[in-house]
Design an enzyme around this catalytic site. Structure first.
Site, mmCIF file in Angstrom:
data_model
loop_
_atom_site.group_PDB
_atom_site.id
_atom_site.type_symbol
_atom_site.label_atom_id
_atom_site.label_comp_id
_atom_site.label_asym_id
_atom_site.label_seq_id
_atom_site.Cartn_x
_atom_site.Cartn_y
_atom_site.Cartn_z
ATOM 1 N N SER A 106 0.828 -1.209 0.000
ATOM 2 C CA SER A 106 0.000 0.000 0.000
ATOM 3 C C SER A 106 0.866 1.265 0.000
ATOM 4 C CB SER A 106 -0.879 -0.004 1.255
ATOM 5 O OG SER A 106 -1.457 1.262 1.467
ATOM 6 N N TYR A 128 -2.513 5.471 -4.532
ATOM 7 C CA TYR A 128 -3.770 6.204 -4.408
ATOM 8 C C TYR A 128 -3.709 7.456 -5.276
ATOM 9 C CZ TYR A 128 -5.947 3.772 -0.446
ATOM 10 O OH TYR A 128 -6.576 2.863 0.358
ATOM 11 N N THR A 154 -5.704 2.443 -7.014
ATOM 12 C CA THR A 154 -6.969 2.305 -6.277
ATOM 13 C C THR A 154 -7.833 3.529 -6.499
ATOM 14 O OG1 THR A 154 -5.939 0.900 -4.621
ATOM 15 C CG2 THR A 154 -7.977 2.010 -3.978
ATOM 16 N N LYS A 253 -8.088 -0.838 -9.213
ATOM 17 C CA LYS A 253 -8.728 -1.516 -8.070
ATOM 18 C C LYS A 253 -9.890 -0.686 -7.545
ATOM 19 C CE LYS A 253 -7.575 -3.321 -3.457
ATOM 20 N NZ LYS A 253 -8.153 -2.397 -2.488
ATOM 21 N N HIS A 277 -13.476 -2.224 -1.476
ATOM 22 C CA HIS A 277 -12.517 -1.840 -0.438
ATOM 23 C C HIS A 277 -12.824 -2.575 0.879
ATOM 24 C CE1 HIS A 277 -9.345 1.385 -0.326
ATOM 25 N NE2 HIS A 277 -9.339 1.043 0.942
#
Ligand SMILES: Cc1cc2nc3c(=O)[nH]c(=O)nc-3n(C[C@H](O)[C@H](O)[C@H](O)COP(=O)(O)O)c2cc1C
Length: 389
Positions: A106, A128, A154, A253, A277
């Site tokens: 992440s 992100y 994402t 995603k 999520h």
């Protein structure tokens, strides 16, 4: 307690972690209906038992984005995962790579991709959409330099979801001093974690973000920065811009709608992940397994379809593959195990899923991954339950 399955690891994680950490992992958005359905819809999905098929040895090896893996399972990106055990992400990457499956790091990890790369083989990286496009570009450059073999973008967090459990636990609501006192008392109640992670596991920062915010800031300041910087103005044009910067596999995603899936395929991404999520964003959205079939149908072979949300057994992986996924991601399953037993726990969870998957395949008469399709499900009951379209 000896852990026999994934839910046992949840119990062990609850005993080991300070309350705010456990609730952060376990919880979802608002009333948590989507979170619950992610799991219960899997349980309802009827597999068809077949006998005397002479299945023999099951083969679950898989190829994803040109790489061979031991099974169709990937460790999902989890923010703050490194606080579940000492330098937790490194332990989890080691377990994943020993088992022959991919690990997705992440953006909001504790250990940086560079720290991890020094000790492991290349990983996949999750990005992100941040307001600061310079930060995003720099992250893509770092991912290239660290040899990351896939970029996961994402898109289901233009704003952070509202999670009541985090407010109550002292993670995200209350005055700063009250929050700290609350969390400190929760840490004191878990001396094993306080020693292993609190005292010996530092630095407790979000490694990738520290360049943007300063090395001395604590997790709370980092999280506040990240929340302010999620970008609700992002569009497909931004995806095209990232496509231009990254020539390896690009995977989106957070898709739940067939039209969005078609748009992703049109932009030319190599893969999509059907995901809500883990029920942490839009409560009331479809469970991932319910959203999957129409998305798989909409994109066909134009892009590789993965899914996550609610995988708690190897039989769930079989169900997801029957419904059109080429592979699944596990989230909470690996984090609970990391919290409970570190690297050994994550390795064990992967063994459990592998074994359960092979047994479910043998009992449905499937010898290999390519045998998994709608025919392994009880289609009549499926229609009655309203799955697929
Ligand atoms: C504690 C926690 C943190 C997460 N952090 C991230 C993240 O940083 N980036 C991301 O793309 N998804 C994140 N997710 C979502 C997971 O990648 C994944 O979609 C989800 O956990 C799958 O559902 P499951 O937990 O039921 O397996 C997070 C999920 C959890 C539970």
């Amino acid at each position: 307690m000896l852990a026999a399955n994934i839910n046992d690891y949840r119990t062990l994680a609850k005993r080991r972690l300070p309350r705010f950490m456990f609730e952060y992992i376990d919880g979802g958005a608002f009333a948590e209906a989507t979170l619950r359905r992610n799991v219960s819809d899997f349980e309802e999905l009827p597999l068809k038992q077949r006998i005397l098929d002479g299945v023999g040895e099951t083969d679950i090896k898989t190829t994803l984005f040109g790489q061979n893996y031991s099974m169709p399972v990937t460790l999902a990106p989890i923010g703050l995962a490194g606080l579940n055990a000492r330098r937790g992400e490194i332990q989890a990457v080691r377990a994943a790579q020993a088992a022959g499956v991919p690990f997705i790091l992440s953006t909001m990890s504790v250990c940086t991709m560079e720290e991890i790369r020094k000790k492991t083989d290349p990983i996949w990286f999750q990005l992100y959409v941040m307001r600061d496009r310079g930060f995003m570009k720099a992250m893509i450059e770092r991912a290239k330099a660290s040899g990351c073999t896939a970029l996961i973008f994402t898109v289901d967090m233009p704003v952070p979801g509202i999670r009541y459990r985090d407010m109550r636990s002292g993670l995200s609501a209350g005055g700063p001093i009250a929050r700290r006192v609350k969390r400190f008392s929760q840490v004191l109640a878990r001396p094993g974690w306080a020693w292993d992670v609190g005292l010996l596991g530092g630095p407790h920062t979000l490694g990738h973000v520290s360049s943007a915010i300063g090395k001395r800031a604590g997790v709370e300041e980092f999280w506040a920065w990240a929340s302010r910087n999620f970008d609700p103005t992002v569009t497909w044009k931004d995806i095209a811009a990232i496509r231009a910067l990254w020539d390896g596999p690009l995977i989106i995603k957070g898709i739940l709608d067939p039209d969005d899936a078609r748009a992703a395929a049109d932009v030319g991404v190599e893969g999509i992940i059907v995901s809500n999520h883990g029920g942490r964003q839009l409560d009331g959205a479809l469970s991932s397994i319910r959203a999957l079939p129409s998305i798989a149908k909409a994109v066909g072979d134009r892009t590789t379809v993965l899914m996550d949300g609610g995988i708690r057994t190897g039989a769930d992986i079989v169900r997801a593959l029957c419904m059109g996924a080429k592979g699944v991601l596990i989230g909470r399953a690996w984090v609970w195990a990391l919290a409970a037993r570190g690297e050994a726990g994550v390795a064990h969870v992967l063994q459990i899923l592998e074994k359960e998957m092979r047994v479910a395949m043998a009992l449905t008469g499937a010898a290999r991954i390519s045998d998994l399709g709608p025919g392994r499900l009880d289609l009549r009951s499926l229609r009655e339950l309203g799955f697929g379209n």
